[in-house]
Every structure is written in C-alpha cells, then in structure tokens.
Design an enzyme around this catalytic site. Sequence first.
Site, PDB file in Angstrom:
ATOM      1  N   TYR A 142       0.906  -1.152  -0.055  1.00 20.16           N
ATOM      2  CA  TYR A 142      -0.037   0.107  -0.046  1.00 20.16           C
ATOM      3  C   TYR A 142       0.892   1.341   0.001  1.00 20.16           C
ATOM      4  O   TYR A 142       0.442   2.339  -0.678  1.00 20.16           O
ATOM      5  CB  TYR A 142      -0.974  -0.023   0.967  1.00 20.16           C
ATOM      6  CG  TYR A 142      -2.264  -0.822   0.704  1.00 20.16           C
ATOM      7  CD1 TYR A 142      -3.378  -0.382   0.060  1.00 20.16           C
ATOM      8  CD2 TYR A 142      -2.121  -2.395   0.959  1.00 20.16           C
ATOM      9  CE1 TYR A 142      -4.406  -1.173  -0.269  1.00 20.16           C
ATOM     10  CE2 TYR A 142      -3.313  -3.161   0.532  1.00 20.16           C
ATOM     11  CZ  TYR A 142      -4.322  -2.585   0.081  1.00 20.16           C
ATOM     12  OH  TYR A 142      -5.404  -3.235  -0.325  1.00 20.16           O
ATOM     13  N   GLU A 187      -8.844  -7.842   3.852  1.00 22.42           N
ATOM     14  CA  GLU A 187      -8.074  -8.564   3.605  1.00 22.42           C
ATOM     15  C   GLU A 187      -7.379  -9.203   4.345  1.00 22.42           C
ATOM     16  O   GLU A 187      -7.232 -10.506   4.272  1.00 22.42           O
ATOM     17  CB  GLU A 187      -6.762  -7.747   2.699  1.00 22.42           C
ATOM     18  CG  GLU A 187      -7.561  -7.277   1.160  1.00 22.42           C
ATOM     19  CD  GLU A 187      -6.564  -6.312   0.501  1.00 22.42           C
ATOM     20  OE1 GLU A 187      -5.587  -6.119   0.817  1.00 22.42           O
ATOM     21  OE2 GLU A 187      -7.313  -5.713  -0.503  1.00 22.42           O
ATOM     22  N   PRO A 202     -19.673 -20.215 -12.294  1.00 22.62           N
ATOM     23  CA  PRO A 202     -20.075 -19.953 -10.786  1.00 22.62           C
ATOM     24  C   PRO A 202     -21.278 -20.596 -10.546  1.00 22.62           C
ATOM     25  O   PRO A 202     -21.660 -21.213  -9.520  1.00 22.62           O
ATOM     26  CB  PRO A 202     -20.045 -18.535 -10.587  1.00 22.62           C
ATOM     27  CG  PRO A 202     -19.704 -17.836 -11.965  1.00 22.62           C
ATOM     28  CD  PRO A 202     -19.498 -18.761 -12.889  1.00 22.62           C
ATOM     29  N   GLY A 211     -12.542 -10.468 -15.163  1.00 23.19           N
ATOM     30  CA  GLY A 211     -11.461  -9.527 -15.045  1.00 23.19           C
ATOM     31  C   GLY A 211     -11.827  -8.204 -14.605  1.00 23.19           C
ATOM     32  O   GLY A 211     -12.831  -8.080 -13.479  1.00 23.19           O
TER      33      GLY A 211
HETATM   34  C1  HEM Z   1      -6.928  -4.992  -8.717  1.00 21.35           C
HETATM   35  C2  HEM Z   1      -7.918  -0.836  -6.385  1.00 21.35           C
HETATM   36  C3  HEM Z   1      -4.008  -1.233  -3.885  1.00 21.35           C
HETATM   37  C4  HEM Z   1      -2.648  -4.848  -6.711  1.00 21.35           C
HETATM   38  C5  HEM Z   1      -7.466  -3.788  -8.366  1.00 21.35           C
HETATM   39  C6  HEM Z   1      -8.796  -3.400  -8.742  1.00 21.35           C
HETATM   40  C7  HEM Z   1      -9.142  -2.397  -8.109  1.00 21.35           C
HETATM   41  C8  HEM Z   1      -8.030  -1.979  -7.232  1.00 21.35           C
HETATM   42  C9  HEM Z   1     -10.588  -1.577  -8.257  1.00 21.35           C
HETATM   43  C10 HEM Z   1      -9.820  -4.194  -9.887  1.00 21.35           C
HETATM   44  C11 HEM Z   1     -10.639  -4.910  -9.182  1.00 21.35           C
HETATM   45  C12 HEM Z   1     -11.343  -6.126 -10.019  1.00 21.35           C
HETATM   46  O1  HEM Z   1     -10.957  -7.004 -10.600  1.00 21.35           O
HETATM   47  O2  HEM Z   1     -12.558  -5.516 -10.300  1.00 21.35           O
HETATM   48  C13 HEM Z   1      -6.967  -0.496  -5.478  1.00 21.35           C
HETATM   49  C14 HEM Z   1      -7.199   0.348  -4.598  1.00 21.35           C
HETATM   50  C15 HEM Z   1      -5.794   0.388  -3.774  1.00 21.35           C
HETATM   51  C16 HEM Z   1      -5.239  -0.831  -4.314  1.00 21.35           C
HETATM   52  C17 HEM Z   1      -7.914   1.513  -4.589  1.00 21.35           C
HETATM   53  C18 HEM Z   1      -5.341   1.076  -2.764  1.00 21.35           C
HETATM   54  C19 HEM Z   1      -5.922   2.052  -2.037  1.00 21.35           C
HETATM   55  C20 HEM Z   1      -3.272  -2.417  -4.415  1.00 21.35           C
HETATM   56  C21 HEM Z   1      -1.608  -2.714  -4.038  1.00 21.35           C
HETATM   57  C22 HEM Z   1      -1.714  -3.793  -4.683  1.00 21.35           C
HETATM   58  C23 HEM Z   1      -2.602  -4.037  -5.695  1.00 21.35           C
HETATM   59  C24 HEM Z   1      -1.383  -2.082  -2.620  1.00 21.35           C
HETATM   60  C25 HEM Z   1      -0.260  -4.416  -4.634  1.00 21.35           C
HETATM   61  C26 HEM Z   1       0.745  -4.169  -4.669  1.00 21.35           C
HETATM   62  C27 HEM Z   1      -3.841  -5.169  -7.548  1.00 21.35           C
HETATM   63  C28 HEM Z   1      -3.557  -6.178  -8.499  1.00 21.35           C
HETATM   64  C29 HEM Z   1      -4.683  -6.192  -9.175  1.00 21.35           C
HETATM   65  C30 HEM Z   1      -5.592  -5.333  -8.523  1.00 21.35           C
HETATM   66  C31 HEM Z   1      -2.389  -7.289  -8.813  1.00 21.35           C
HETATM   67  C32 HEM Z   1      -5.177  -7.306 -10.252  1.00 21.35           C
HETATM   68  C33 HEM Z   1      -4.837  -6.569 -11.585  1.00 21.35           C
HETATM   69  C34 HEM Z   1      -4.749  -7.190 -12.751  1.00 21.35           C
HETATM   70  O3  HEM Z   1      -5.413  -8.281 -12.704  1.00 21.35           O
HETATM   71  O4  HEM Z   1      -4.707  -6.643 -13.945  1.00 21.35           O
HETATM   72  N1  HEM Z   1      -7.150  -2.918  -7.176  1.00 21.35           N
HETATM   73  N2  HEM Z   1      -5.819  -1.553  -5.316  1.00 21.35           N
HETATM   74  N3  HEM Z   1      -3.565  -2.953  -5.422  1.00 21.35           N
HETATM   75  N4  HEM Z   1      -4.861  -4.642  -7.553  1.00 21.35           N
HETATM   76 FE1  HEM Z   1      -5.574  -3.087  -6.525  1.00 21.35          FE
END
Ligand code: HEM
Length: 390
Positions: A98, A140, A273, A383
């Site tokens: 984060y 989480e 699902p 996705g």
């Molecule tokens: C996916 C928001 C922090 C890694 C997502 C998604 C959202 C999101 C909206 C898409 C979810 C979906 O599938 O509908 C956020 C927000 C964060 C945050 C608002 C901070 C406040 C982080 C952190 C990491 C991370 C700290 C790791 C270092 C990922 C990864 C995905 C993801 C790997 C899937 C991406 C993909 O498949 O392309 N996140 N996230 N996120 N997030 Fe975060």
Amino acid sequence: MLSEKSRPVIEATLPVIAERIGEITKKFYERLFTNHPELMDGMFSRANQKNGNQQKALAGSIAAFASHLLAHPGTLPEAVLSRIAHKHTSLGVPEAGYPIVYENLFAAIAEDLGDAVTAEVAEAWTEVYWLMADALIKIEKGLYARQANNEMFTPWRVTAKEAAGAGSITFRLAPADATPVTRATPGQYVSVRVRLADGLRQVRQYSLSDAVDSLTERVFTTKLDEGGEVSPFLHGSVNVGDVVELSNPYGDIVLDDSDAPIVLATAGIGCTPSASILQSLARQASDRRVLVLHAEQRAENWALGNQMRSAVEQLPNAELLLWLEEAAAGADAESGFMDLGGVDLPAGAKLYLCGPLPFMRSIRSQAIDAGIPATDIHYEVFGPDVWLAA
Ligand code: HEM
C-alpha cells in the site's frame, strides 16, 4: 470518516481528479512498473495493462470511493471494497504494497496536475487514499485469516483436462503438496498462476465449476481467449501431470444460506459460478425455488450444459430456460438474446448475474423494471470491474 478539513477540498477537486484520473492512473502504472518491475511477475496482469482495463477499474474505484464519502458520510461502499479485497487476496497482495502504491500514485497526480496540487489538495487526497487503503487492508487481513493455511499459492497437479463445449476446457487438479486445503463456497474462484514461455509468471482468476466442497480436488473451466496470455497457455501447454499454482478460494458473490428463491442468469462462459452453485444445491437436495436462465451463441458452445441440466433435473423446484442467438430448428430454446419479458420471476428472488458486461447491464435493468430491488442483484465480472468506472 473524511475530516471536516478535507471534505470541502475533496468536493472542489473531485471533478478535476475524476476527469484526469484515467491519465493519472496511466502515469501511475508506468511509474509503478519502472520502480517495481517485480510486480509484473506473478502479481499484475500484463494483458490488463495493455488493454487499459486495470487502469479504468482502479480509477473508477477511487473516484467512486471519494464520491461515496461525500454522499454518505460515516459509511463505506462495502460492496466495492469487498470485491477489490477478494481480488487482492486471491493475488496475495501484501499490506506492504500500500505505501508503494501510494507513493507512485501521488507522484503521478503531482506530475499530471502540476501546480494545481497544493499542499492542501495533496493532504486531502492522501486522507482519501488511506481511508480506502486501511479499509481494504482490514478486510484483506480478515480474508487471509479465514484460510486453512498461510500460503498465497500452492502447487496443484492436473489430473484431467476435459473438453467442455466448443472452445472451453475443464481442468481437474489435486494438491501436489501437504498444505491444508480451504473449503470453498459455491460461486467462488481461485487464482491460477503459471509461468509463460517467456519466463514471466501471470495470474488469472477462474470460478470453480465443480467439486466446490472438496478438500482434495479443485475444478475450473476456462474458455480460450485467443488474444489472451493465460488461457492459450493453459489450453495449449498445460497437460495432465503438470503442476500449476492455485490460490485459496476467494470471491464474495456466493450462494447465501437463506431459503429465498434464486435466479441465476448467465451468458457464455459466465455459467461457471452458476454451475457450481447449482451443483451444491443439488447435493444438499435443496427445495429452494431456482430459476436458471442461460444464453449462448450456439448450443454446442455451452461449456457446462450437461452438468447444469443434470443439477436442474435433480432439484425439485428448479427450472431452466435457454436462449440461443443461433437456435437450430427444433432446439428447446428461445432464439435471440435473453429477454426477461416473458419470464415469471419468483417473488423475493435473489438474482445472480455472470457474463459479458453488456449482457449484465441489460438483464440488471430488465430485472429492476420487473421489480427486483437493486440490493438483491449480485453480479460477477470476469476481469477488472470496469462497471465501477462507468
Ligand atoms: C486489482 C483498487 C492497492 C494490486 C484492483 C482493482 C481495483 C483495485 C479497483 C480491480 C478489481 C477488480 O477486478 O474488479 C485498488 C486500490 C488500492 C489498491 C483503490 C489502494 C487504496 C493495491 C496494492 C496492490 C494492488 C497495494 C499490490 C501491490 C492489484 C492487482 C490487481 C488489483 C495485482 C489485479 C490486477 C489485474 O488483474 O490486472 N485493485 N488497489 N492493489 N490490485 Fe489493487
């Protein structure tokens, strides 16, 4: 809750941030992967970076979160946070990530908006970021703590690879080590991590399609996405005897344990699902009223048609309606797109949707017109959830 000091600043700057956030997140991801190339190996999806969907989903979620804080002070957008937290935990996102995301996101905001980012503006958006981050971290931690083990991924050996409708394959896997297995809930998915031919590890989520209750088997069904990276690898290069890595099961769109009627409305590979939910209901010999609505282009494409039909036959109060875009003469199906017009939706039903976004949008609005409250409609997006951004 957003502080009184930050509230007017967020109110004043939300429109400009919302307008620029697409550009900001693009710059953010460029920075993130330049500074932390390791995050592309086994964490972020290279394909979603290319098609821009992840940018849209992240941008949409932050703008939606800020709007929610303004419109409903003292509450959090639980559904949005829950979806993201389940996705994050299925990927093994650590708390330590984060501050890294914060640093690179705020550097991107400063780069994009220049002098408009006064100290006051930066402080107010920092507050929004950490409100969201802390809420996610809390959910989480709870999700990680519920698992039967502390591992993010464990090795599973493919025991069977079965054709499942044109273009889809069902993979059956058994644990390849002694790590205790978490029991899944019908409707959940696992992340599958593979090392591609160029050496990069990539992860995708696949709904469990069968054997959800099992502690010795995981089963998922994937449709070939020819332009994709992971499904062509799974279909072409992963065979019986090979080992892939699976996460614990996650996903919050799951079968509830009430006795309310259920409507499962799915299209194409979105049936996975539902197939596991139906199977689980059949195993429990449930007498819940279940209406299964499924749409396909052609009958032969239906990945889990036999499994779903057989579960419906076993359930005393279940009924199945099928729509085919290209219905052959005499097919036991409506022709064309799914249409709730002539469907008798059971009163008090919970509606579960899974399929392409245009399909879910259309069925969701038809269901609302038919009197199903929005709070009883659940949807699973395969996705990144770009619906959030809309
Ligand atoms: C996916 C928001 C922090 C890694 C997502 C998604 C959202 C999101 C909206 C898409 C979810 C979906 O599938 O509908 C956020 C927000 C964060 C945050 C608002 C901070 C406040 C982080 C952190 C990491 C991370 C700290 C790791 C270092 C990922 C990864 C995905 C993801 C790997 C899937 C991406 C993909 O498949 O392309 N996140 N996230 N996120 N997030 Fe975060």
